[in-house]
Design a protein around this motif. Structure first.
Motif, PDB file in Angstrom:
ATOM      1  N   ALA A 195       0.830  -1.213   0.000  1.00  0.00           N
ATOM      2  CA  ALA A 195       0.000   0.000   0.000  1.00  0.00           C
ATOM      3  C   ALA A 195       0.862   1.260   0.000  1.00  0.00           C
ATOM      4  O   ALA A 195       0.452   2.303  -0.537  1.00  0.00           O
ATOM      5  CB  ALA A 195      -0.918   0.001   1.226  1.00  0.00           C
ATOM      6  N   LEU A 196       2.060   1.168   0.578  1.00  0.00           N
ATOM      7  CA  LEU A 196       2.955   2.326   0.572  1.00  0.00           C
ATOM      8  C   LEU A 196       3.423   2.637  -0.843  1.00  0.00           C
ATOM      9  O   LEU A 196       3.536   3.810  -1.233  1.00  0.00           O
ATOM     10  CB  LEU A 196       4.154   2.059   1.487  1.00  0.00           C
ATOM     11  N   GLU A 198       1.715   1.937  -3.575  1.00  0.00           N
ATOM     12  CA  GLU A 198       0.557   2.470  -4.285  1.00  0.00           C
ATOM     13  C   GLU A 198       0.320   3.936  -3.915  1.00  0.00           C
ATOM     14  O   GLU A 198      -0.011   4.766  -4.778  1.00  0.00           O
ATOM     15  CB  GLU A 198      -0.672   1.633  -3.937  1.00  0.00           C
ATOM     16  N   ALA A 199       0.518   4.284  -2.650  1.00  0.00           N
ATOM     17  CA  ALA A 199       0.340   5.680  -2.236  1.00  0.00           C
ATOM     18  C   ALA A 199       1.386   6.575  -2.898  1.00  0.00           C
ATOM     19  O   ALA A 199       1.084   7.697  -3.321  1.00  0.00           O
ATOM     20  CB  ALA A 199       0.453   5.784  -0.713  1.00  0.00           C
ATOM     21  N   LEU A 202       0.403   7.128  -6.494  1.00  0.00           N
ATOM     22  CA  LEU A 202      -0.682   8.106  -6.608  1.00  0.00           C
ATOM     23  C   LEU A 202      -0.171   9.535  -6.449  1.00  0.00           C
ATOM     24  O   LEU A 202      -0.742  10.477  -7.004  1.00  0.00           O
ATOM     25  CB  LEU A 202      -1.760   7.812  -5.556  1.00  0.00           C
ATOM     26  N   ASP A 203       0.902   9.690  -5.682  1.00  0.00           N
ATOM     27  CA  ASP A 203       1.500  11.019  -5.506  1.00  0.00           C
ATOM     28  C   ASP A 203       2.401  11.411  -6.661  1.00  0.00           C
ATOM     29  O   ASP A 203       2.994  12.495  -6.642  1.00  0.00           O
ATOM     30  CB  ASP A 203       2.305  11.066  -4.208  1.00  0.00           C
TER      31      ASP A 203
END
Length: 303
Positions: A195-196, A198-199, A202-203
């Motif tokens: 998830a890190l 993916e975050a 997204l940034d």
């Protein structure tokens, strides 16, 4: 008025004689082995470093105080070249095989095709002992029938030339070290929270930025382990150099502290006092390097 029944805490079960015997064996045997095979020889080496002894009879032990250390630092020619070669070994291992192993681990973590095959092929040298790795590379570097000279079309004495032999051994050691670092880092990446990533995506972070700013800091415990392993592997380098160097620590271009210790303790002319003093110096350098880094690391985490 009726009182609610109190919930009594269960009493801890007492250990029986069989349990105590089992715990004594499980804990006592490893501790005893550690004392006998690690700490007692280390303490004996510290004591012998202040003596002069040829290793034949105990009556030949003579106290010389700091004489061995004084002679090592002033009148022992191979010592400073060996220190320099250990520093070169450390820098080479830290700057080439270690980052390359991390790079391979990061690439293989992307679920590419034949990942298991690549992991096995790259890790295979780690399964072999360092002595076997030395024999393999001795065949590759052979000046008469070696693979390397046949490929480049020139006869080069890779292990006999004092300007080349250390680098030739470093390549052989790095070949094995790369697979070790790859597996260590790949194990850390398997436990990383996707998830890190993916975050970060997204940034707007690309793969390189994600690795440097997200993955690398998050895997700090693995990074510490890799750094400690790299330093220890560099300081205790022995097997590959011993095989490729013909079993001597005084061959020009291949002097290392571990080989000097071996030559003085179990060589033809035993100087156990000198060898023990060299071993103590190597122990102090190892503890100082690792201890300083760990103290600084944990101090930053506490802050």
């Amino acid at each position: 008025m009726r009182r609610s029944p109190s919930h009594a805490h269960p009493r801890p079960r007492r250990l029986g004689p069989g349990d105590r015997l089992f715990l004594a064996l499980v804990v006592g045997i490893p501790v005893l082995a550690l004392l006998v095979f690690v700490w007692l020889p280390a303490l004996a080496s510290i004591g012998l470093s202040f003596t002069s002894w040829d290793g034949l009879t105990l009556s030949d032990i003579h106290w010389v105080g700091l004489g061995n250390y004084h002679q090592i630092f002033t009148n022992y020619p191979p010592f400073w070249p060996a220190v320099g070669h250990n520093v070169v070994w450390l820098l080479f291992t830290a700057l080439l095989p270690t980052p390359f192993g991390v790079f391979l681990a990061y690439q293989l973590d992307h679920k590419i095709r034949f990942t298991r095959f690549y992991q096995t092929a790259i890790f295979m040298p780690m399964v072999l002992s360092l002595a076997v790795v030395g024999f393999v590379w001795e065949i590759i570097y052979n000046p008469d029938t070696g693979l390397l000279d046949g490929v480049i079309g020139h006869d080069i004495d890779w292990l006999g030339d004092p300007h080349l032999n250390l680098w030739a051994v470093l390549v052989a050691s790095g070949w094995r070290h790369t697979g070790y670092i790859m597996i260590l880092y790949l194990a850390g990446l398997k436990g990383f929270d996707p998830a890190l990533k993916e975050a970060a995506a997204l940034d707007g972070a690309n793969g390189r930025q994600t690795f440097l700013r997200v993955v690398l800091p998050a895997l700090k415990p693995v990074n510490i382990i890799i750094l400690v392993v790299t330093v220890m592997e560099s300081l205790r380098a022995f097997d590959v150099v011993y095989v490729l160097g013909g079993g001597t620590g005084s061959k020009p271009g291949m002097e290392l502290l571990s080989l000097l210790i071996t030559d003085n303790i179990i060589g033809e002319s035993s100087h156990i006092g000198y060898g023990s003093a060299l071993a103590v110096i190597l122990l102090v350098v190892s503890l100082a390097a690792i201890g300083t880094f760990l103290v600084q690391t944990f101090r930053k985490e506490d802050q």
